[in-house]
Design an enzyme around this catalytic site. Sequence first.
Site, PDB file in Angstrom:
ATOM      1  N   GLU A 105     -55.439  34.318  32.409  1.00 52.15           N
ATOM      2  CA  GLU A 105     -54.165  34.341  31.670  1.00 52.15           C
ATOM      3  C   GLU A 105     -54.359  34.990  30.316  1.00 52.15           C
ATOM      4  O   GLU A 105     -55.320  34.660  29.635  1.00 52.15           O
ATOM      5  CB  GLU A 105     -53.631  32.912  31.514  1.00 52.15           C
ATOM      6  CG  GLU A 105     -53.197  32.362  32.852  1.00 52.15           C
ATOM      7  CD  GLU A 105     -52.545  30.982  32.779  1.00 52.15           C
ATOM      8  OE1 GLU A 105     -52.326  30.477  31.661  1.00 52.15           O
ATOM      9  OE2 GLU A 105     -52.265  30.429  33.854  1.00 52.15           O
TER      10      GLU A 105
ATOM     11  N   HIS B 274     -46.689  30.925  32.505  1.00 56.32           N
ATOM     12  CA  HIS B 274     -47.182  29.567  32.169  1.00 56.32           C
ATOM     13  C   HIS B 274     -46.204  28.840  31.231  1.00 56.32           C
ATOM     14  O   HIS B 274     -46.560  28.472  30.100  1.00 56.32           O
ATOM     15  CB  HIS B 274     -48.597  29.639  31.565  1.00 56.32           C
ATOM     16  CG  HIS B 274     -49.356  28.358  31.739  1.00 56.32           C
ATOM     17  ND1 HIS B 274     -50.716  28.297  31.938  1.00 56.32           N
ATOM     18  CD2 HIS B 274     -48.930  27.061  31.743  1.00 56.32           C
ATOM     19  CE1 HIS B 274     -51.090  27.029  32.041  1.00 56.32           C
ATOM     20  NE2 HIS B 274     -50.019  26.259  31.923  1.00 56.32           N
TER      21      HIS B 274
ATOM     22  N   ARG C  11     -52.764  25.116  38.034  1.00 55.00           N
ATOM     23  CA  ARG C  11     -53.723  26.022  37.421  1.00 55.00           C
ATOM     24  C   ARG C  11     -54.002  27.153  38.412  1.00 55.00           C
ATOM     25  O   ARG C  11     -54.146  26.919  39.622  1.00 55.00           O
ATOM     26  CB  ARG C  11     -55.040  25.312  37.102  1.00 55.00           C
ATOM     27  CG  ARG C  11     -55.001  24.395  35.884  1.00 55.00           C
ATOM     28  CD  ARG C  11     -54.824  25.171  34.581  1.00 55.00           C
ATOM     29  NE  ARG C  11     -54.847  24.306  33.407  1.00 55.00           N
ATOM     30  CZ  ARG C  11     -53.760  23.756  32.843  1.00 55.00           C
ATOM     31  NH1 ARG C  11     -52.554  23.969  33.336  1.00 55.00           N
ATOM     32  NH2 ARG C  11     -53.897  22.994  31.760  1.00 55.00           N
TER      33      ARG C  11
HETATM   34  C1  DGY Z   1     -50.719  21.532  30.506  1.00 55.30           C
HETATM   35  O1  DGY Z   1     -50.215  20.705  29.725  1.00 55.30           O
HETATM   36  O2  DGY Z   1     -51.783  21.353  31.061  1.00 55.30           O
HETATM   37  C2  DGY Z   1     -49.929  22.770  30.770  1.00 55.30           C
HETATM   38  O3  DGY Z   1     -50.547  23.658  31.563  1.00 55.30           O
HETATM   39  C3  DGY Z   1     -49.356  23.350  29.498  1.00 55.30           C
HETATM   40  O4  DGY Z   1     -48.216  22.548  29.324  1.00 55.30           O
END
Ligand code: DGY
Length: 320
Positions: free
Chosen positions: A267, A286, A238
């Site tokens: 984002e 992402h 993240r």
């Molecule tokens: C998640 O699953 O947390 C990702 O960031 C998206 O696949």
Amino acid sequence: MKPKVYITRKIPDEIVTKIEMECEIRMWNEPEIPVPREVLEKEIADAEGLFCLITETIDRELLEKARRLKVISNMAVGYNNIDIKAAKEKKIIVTNTPGVLTETTADLTFALLMATARRLVESSDYLRRGDWKTWSPMQLTGQDVYGATLGIIGMGRIGTALARRANGFDMKILYHNRSRKYQIENELNVKFAELETLLKESDFVCIMTPYSNETKGLISTRELSLMKNTAILINTARGGIVNEDDLYLALKKGTIWAAGLDVYEEEPISQDHPLLTLPNVVTIPHIGSASVKTRLKMAELAAENMMLVLKNEQPKNVVG
Ligand code: DGY
């Protein structure tokens, strides 16, 4: 009567068909535009199930408007977009989709590591621009991956899958985690290290930990300054775990060598973000879990979790 559910984005038809057999569906039908907040506020009022993505902020204020909601099913493993405490207080079950995306996300993380180390994007741009005039000894030279030291911050499912890949490249692997993982240490020949040691000794630092109050800004100026000036930072977890202003300065000044980023504080990252001006940053939008098979599995699992709760059965993946 079938329970009412709201789906916050267009999802594959085959998953919609499955949900439709048991639920009355309303869905935001756009594939590329997130549901506007005011629409979500209206739709959540009488929904019993919510199928949502990481792009939706499910906060206390929104949940106050939900009069009948029993389940929030996030199509993601991470769930920092949801106020878990508020959901719990309202007795709403929150579910996520762990497991099904582990290998795909580890693949992408390793691909990003390789692409950043060997300057793949920069090299491709160089050729397309017509700058390639001759072969020369130190042209577009990168960092070696084979035999290098990899530091993994967060040894959960995806961190472990990454370590398995790194073993194939004969990397020395350090990890930092809240708790020791003795079995993984034995099986995968990885060594526990304090964060400071990991940062000092690693050639590649991969962030694989969930985002929380504890990990917010975990990598800032101090941590970056501990890293080698040949080191590469990879983040597929993240964005908020790294302080982007500090990272920009560290990359610009040569405190570290390069970064590979799949995730951002905001984002989508804004087009005029300073990080996008740096040649030593590989940026992707992402896409950690973005393979056709895995995204289908995630949608399927999210649907299954939601429907299990609505049938008063135990969902497969409860969080909080
Ligand atoms: C998640 O699953 O947390 C990702 O960031 C998206 O696949």
